[in-house]
Design a protein around this motif. Structure first.
Motif, short mmCIF file in Angstrom:
data_model
loop_
_atom_site.label_atom_id
_atom_site.label_comp_id
_atom_site.label_asym_id
_atom_site.label_seq_id
_atom_site.Cartn_x
_atom_site.Cartn_y
_atom_site.Cartn_z
N SER A 155 -0.52 0.74 -4.09
CA SER A 155 -1.90 1.17 -3.89
C SER A 155 -2.34 2.09 -5.04
O SER A 155 -1.58 2.92 -5.50
CB SER A 155 -1.98 1.92 -2.57
OG SER A 155 -3.27 2.39 -2.36
N LYS A 181 -6.49 -4.70 -0.42
CA LYS A 181 -5.67 -5.36 -1.44
C LYS A 181 -6.42 -6.42 -2.26
O LYS A 181 -5.85 -7.00 -3.19
CB LYS A 181 -4.46 -6.01 -0.78
CG LYS A 181 -3.48 -5.01 -0.17
CD LYS A 181 -2.28 -5.73 0.45
CE LYS A 181 -1.18 -4.74 0.81
NZ LYS A 181 -0.02 -5.40 1.42
N ASN A 238 0.82 -1.22 0.00
CA ASN A 238 0.00 0.00 0.00
C ASN A 238 0.85 1.26 0.00
O ASN A 238 0.35 2.34 0.33
CB ASN A 238 -0.99 -0.01 1.17
CG ASN A 238 -2.16 -0.92 0.88
OD1 ASN A 238 -2.50 -1.13 -0.29
ND2 ASN A 238 -2.76 -1.46 1.91
N SER A 267 -6.69 0.96 -0.16
CA SER A 267 -5.69 0.18 0.58
C SER A 267 -6.17 -1.27 0.76
O SER A 267 -5.42 -2.11 1.24
CB SER A 267 -5.42 0.83 1.94
OG SER A 267 -6.61 0.93 2.68
#
Ligand SMILES: [Mg+2]
Length: 269
Positions: A170, A176, A141, A174
């Motif tokens: 990112s 994933k 991120n 954030s």
């Protein structure tokens, strides 16, 4: 005259009170930072921290070897970067010494300095995967503006196959999960996730409380050590914001109280 004097006294009192408030605010911020000192001492100085990271990557290697191969689908390992493959504890230590909160601007200066070190065992593990038919995906991120510096830092440390395809920072979120799904949809057999934060293993715990995060771990305990490999990080993480709703927006004083209230203590009797 008396009125002016009273006004003067009131102004002095006001200044004194606001001065006190500011002092206490900065004290609380400094206290928050000081609470990181022992965690940093452990992270940077203890053999136990290193032993745990080696243990994590040895386990990861076993798990990678044991994972089922699928015809036509290369094995992929998805790793987080910060406090998983690379060590940014010098930035956290700077925060303590300079009494600064985490801020995007100073973090970006740190990433551009390219001074992050490799976590013990991380480079060897990545090289093992790379030389045994697997592909590493570095999913972090970190911000896109730090992409080139991150890539250079990783390459300098000896991480293999770091490029525009395998390094995914990112973009809009954030969370994933979308990036994990994209890797799977590109035809890879994702066999292992490595991270220091439960969010490195999927969306199930994203923005959840610690009670919910612990429930996730308990319900999925058999995945840890087989598909999920966890690195120790006592410095920061979503476990901290998981202490209370809206934790990241609290004042330093409120954060100190939340931290103290979260302690499960013996009554001393
Ligand atoms: Mg991390």
């Amino acid at each position: 005259m008396k009125k002016a004097s009273l006004y003067g006294t009131g102004a002095l009192l006001f200044l004194a009170l606001t001065g006190c408030a500011q002092q206490s605010k900065s004290d609380a911020a400094a206290q928050l930072n000081d609470q990181s000192v022992m965690a940093l001492n452990w992270f940077q100085q203890s053999g136990e921290y290193q032993a745990l990271t080696y243990q994590a990557f040895t386990t990861a290697t076993y798990a990678f070897d044991k994972a089922q191969s699928l015809t036509g689908k290369p094995k992929a390992v998805i790793v987080d970067l910060d406090e998983t493959m690379i060590d940014n504890s010098a930035y956290s230590a700077w925060q303590v010494k300079a009494n600064k909160p985490f801020e995007d601007k100073s973090w970006s200066r740190w990433t551009h300095a390219e001074q992050a070190n490799a976590v013990p065992g991380a480079v060897s593990f990545a090289q093992y995967v790379d030389s045994h038919g697997g592909i590493m995906f570095y999913v972090s991120n970190r911000d896109q503006k730090d992409y080139a510096a991150t890539l250079a830092n990783l390459q300098r440390l000896g991480f293999p196959n770091v490029n525009a395809k395998t390094l995914r920072l990112s973009t809009t979120t954030s969370n994933k999960q979308a990036r994990f799904d994209a890797i799977k949809n590109e035809g890879y057999n994702v066999v292992l996730y490595v991270g220091d934060n439960l969010n490195d293993f999927g969306a199930a715990t994203y923005h959840k409380s610690n009670a919910e995060r612990r429930n996730f771990v308990n319900s999925n305990h058999s995945l840890f050590g087989t598909q999920f490999i966890v690195l120790p990080n006592p410095l920061y993480g979503d476990w901290e914001s998981g202490l209370a709703p809206g934790y990241n927006k609290l004042t330093p004083e409120q954060k100190l109280k939340v931290r103290a209230d979260a302690l499960k203590a013996w009554d001393g009797k």
